[in-house]
Design an enzyme around this catalytic site. Structure first.
Site, PDB file in Angstrom:
ATOM      1  N   ASP A  10      27.404  16.261  27.890  1.00 22.47           N
ATOM      2  CA  ASP A  10      26.920  16.215  29.281  1.00 22.47           C
ATOM      3  C   ASP A  10      27.113  17.592  29.907  1.00 22.47           C
ATOM      4  O   ASP A  10      27.928  18.399  29.445  1.00 22.47           O
ATOM      5  CB  ASP A  10      27.675  15.164  30.100  1.00 22.47           C
ATOM      6  CG  ASP A  10      27.121  15.057  31.529  1.00 22.47           C
ATOM      7  OD1 ASP A  10      25.895  14.931  31.679  1.00 22.47           O
ATOM      8  OD2 ASP A  10      27.910  15.134  32.487  1.00 22.47           O
ATOM      9  N   SER A  11      26.407  17.811  31.003  1.00 26.83           N
ATOM     10  CA  SER A  11      26.584  19.048  31.755  1.00 26.83           C
ATOM     11  C   SER A  11      28.012  19.139  32.301  1.00 26.83           C
ATOM     12  O   SER A  11      28.487  20.233  32.590  1.00 26.83           O
ATOM     13  CB  SER A  11      25.580  19.102  32.902  1.00 26.83           C
ATOM     14  OG  SER A  11      25.745  17.972  33.731  1.00 26.83           O
ATOM     15  N   CYS A  73      23.206  12.907  29.259  1.00 24.91           N
ATOM     16  CA  CYS A  73      22.854  13.594  30.505  1.00 24.91           C
ATOM     17  C   CYS A  73      21.349  13.445  30.666  1.00 24.91           C
ATOM     18  O   CYS A  73      20.582  13.817  29.757  1.00 24.91           O
ATOM     19  CB  CYS A  73      23.234  15.068  30.376  1.00 24.91           C
ATOM     20  SG  CYS A  73      22.683  16.093  31.763  1.00 24.91           S
ATOM     21  N   GLU A 159      31.383  14.869  42.223  1.00 26.24           N
ATOM     22  CA  GLU A 159      32.183  15.963  41.639  1.00 26.24           C
ATOM     23  C   GLU A 159      33.334  16.359  42.561  1.00 26.24           C
ATOM     24  O   GLU A 159      34.349  16.843  42.109  1.00 26.24           O
ATOM     25  CB  GLU A 159      31.297  17.188  41.375  1.00 26.24           C
ATOM     26  CG  GLU A 159      30.232  16.930  40.336  1.00 26.24           C
ATOM     27  CD  GLU A 159      30.572  17.481  38.962  1.00 26.24           C
ATOM     28  OE1 GLU A 159      31.075  18.598  38.890  1.00 26.24           O
ATOM     29  OE2 GLU A 159      30.329  16.775  37.967  1.00 26.24           O
ATOM     30  N   CYS A 193      21.146   9.009  36.387  1.00 22.38           N
ATOM     31  CA  CYS A 193      22.029  10.173  36.329  1.00 22.38           C
ATOM     32  C   CYS A 193      23.400   9.608  36.000  1.00 22.38           C
ATOM     33  O   CYS A 193      23.838   8.626  36.614  1.00 22.38           O
ATOM     34  CB  CYS A 193      22.058  10.907  37.659  1.00 22.38           C
ATOM     35  SG  CYS A 193      23.357  12.176  37.719  1.00 22.38           S
ATOM     36  N   HIS A 195      26.280  10.461  36.604  1.00 25.50           N
ATOM     37  CA  HIS A 195      27.307  10.483  37.659  1.00 25.50           C
ATOM     38  C   HIS A 195      27.233   9.259  38.579  1.00 25.50           C
ATOM     39  O   HIS A 195      28.208   8.914  39.229  1.00 25.50           O
ATOM     40  CB  HIS A 195      27.133  11.704  38.564  1.00 25.50           C
ATOM     41  CG  HIS A 195      27.688  12.970  38.034  1.00 25.50           C
ATOM     42  ND1 HIS A 195      27.187  13.586  36.916  1.00 25.50           N
ATOM     43  CD2 HIS A 195      28.708  13.749  38.471  1.00 25.50           C
ATOM     44  CE1 HIS A 195      27.865  14.693  36.694  1.00 25.50           C
ATOM     45  NE2 HIS A 195      28.792  14.820  37.621  1.00 25.50           N
TER      46      HIS A 195
HETATM   47  N1  DGL Z   1      24.895  14.302  34.380  1.00 22.82           N
HETATM   48  C1  DGL Z   1      23.633  14.839  34.855  1.00 22.82           C
HETATM   49  C2  DGL Z   1      22.513  13.825  34.655  1.00 22.82           C
HETATM   50  O1  DGL Z   1      22.719  12.762  34.148  1.00 22.82           O
HETATM   51  C3  DGL Z   1      23.680  15.246  36.289  1.00 22.82           C
HETATM   52  C4  DGL Z   1      24.650  16.326  36.625  1.00 22.82           C
HETATM   53  C5  DGL Z   1      24.058  17.702  36.711  1.00 22.82           C
HETATM   54  O2  DGL Z   1      23.185  17.948  37.567  1.00 22.82           O
HETATM   55  O3  DGL Z   1      24.496  18.514  35.918  1.00 22.82           O
HETATM   56  O4  DGL Z   1      21.396  14.079  35.033  1.00 22.82           O
END
Ligand code: DGL
Length: 275
Positions: A10-11, A73, A159, A193, A195
């Site tokens: 993931d990012s 992600c 975050e 997403c 998150h």
């Molecule tokens: N985890 C990323 C996603 O699922 C979102 C977070 C980011 O923008 O890096 O899209």
């Protein structure tokens, strides 16, 4: 003995919500998690940048011996997966390694949940701009009407550990209202997403009564279990000693302090330098 773990990428932290479901459903395998926290968020970045960052991380997983990498992600799945699968993987010394994403597993099943035939996709700007969800849903469920809403403030809220605060109420209402202005009869909301599951209780509070709110963790985990059953050649390559290792491109102490909110239990990470 060398391990052959499954890589989970993931990012940053969000993929831990997917990883959590994967280890619950498939505890026997070894796993490496990598969060590219030093360069997150990916959501507002260009296609080229997300692709380059994601490819670099996939190559890191391959160097660690992972035969299979899951892009947990949405932004990376939307902007980088296809090019990596179609252009990069076939040219690599071992083209039998695989990279999978989170969009296809979700779009395969989303039509089962809606009665009105109208679904809402909530994601980062990058995911929404890519149109990956409407395109993929159209393949499996051509009769569905798909509406999208970018929610750029939701990742920063999560975050910064503000997802349960009053500021979250404001931005959850703002984006849901914008979605419902497109169509009042949307009855299924996809948290596109990784998150967003942390905002699920607030989203439920402001969603239309009777809505289905879909996170991706369990869906992606079930899809991975199915994939491994259909691909014994991959399943047999994977090592099975139940190890989980966590890595971040940023500061491990900071990562560990925050990661448990997403993962649900304590996390101890190590630093990775990618350049
Ligand atoms: N985890 C990323 C996603 O699922 C979102 C977070 C980011 O923008 O890096 O899209």
């Amino acid at each position: 003995m060398a391990t052959a773990p499954i890589g989970i990428f993931d990012s940053g932290y969000g993929g831990l919500t997917v990883f959590r479901s994967i280890v619950q459903q498939l505890p026997q395998y070894d796993y490496l998690y990598l969060g590219d926290n030093a360069r997150s968020p990916y959501g507002p970045r260009s296609f080229e940048t997300v692709y380059q960052y994601t490819l670099q991380c996939v190559e890191w997983f391959f160097r660690q011996g992972c035969p299979l990498v899951i892009l947990a992600c949405n932004t990376a799945s939307a902007k980088a997966l296809r090019t990596i699968q179609q252009k990069d993987l076939p040219q690599m010394p071992d083209p039998t390694r695989r990279v999978l994403g989170v969009i296809r597993p979700t779009t395969e099943v989303i039509g089962r949940y809606t009665k009105s035939g109208k679904v809402g996709i909530l994601g980062t700007r990058g995911t929404v701009q890519s149109d990956s969800y409407p395109i993929e849903i159209g393949k499996f469920w051509p009769g569905l009407q798909v509406y999208q809403q970018a929610c750029p403030m939701w990742v920063p809220l999560v975050e910064n550990n503000e997802h349960l605060g009053d500021g979250a109420d404001y931005f959850v209402q703002e984006y849901l209202q914008a979605l419902y202005r497109q169509d009042q009869d949307i009855d299924t909301l996809l948290l596109a997403c990784t998150h967003y599951p942390l905002l699920q209780s607030k989203i439920a509070q402001y969603a239309r009564p009777g809505s289905t709110i879909l996170g991706q963790g369990e869906i992606v985990a079930a899809s991975l279990a199915d994939y491994l059953q259909r691909h014994p050649e991959m399943e047999q390559r994977l090592s099975k000693t139940g190890q989980r290792q966590f890595f971040t491109t940023d500061d491990p102490a900071g990562f560990d302090a925050h990661a448990s909110i997403f993962y649900g239990s304590p996390v101890q990470s190590a630093h990775v330098h990618l350049d």
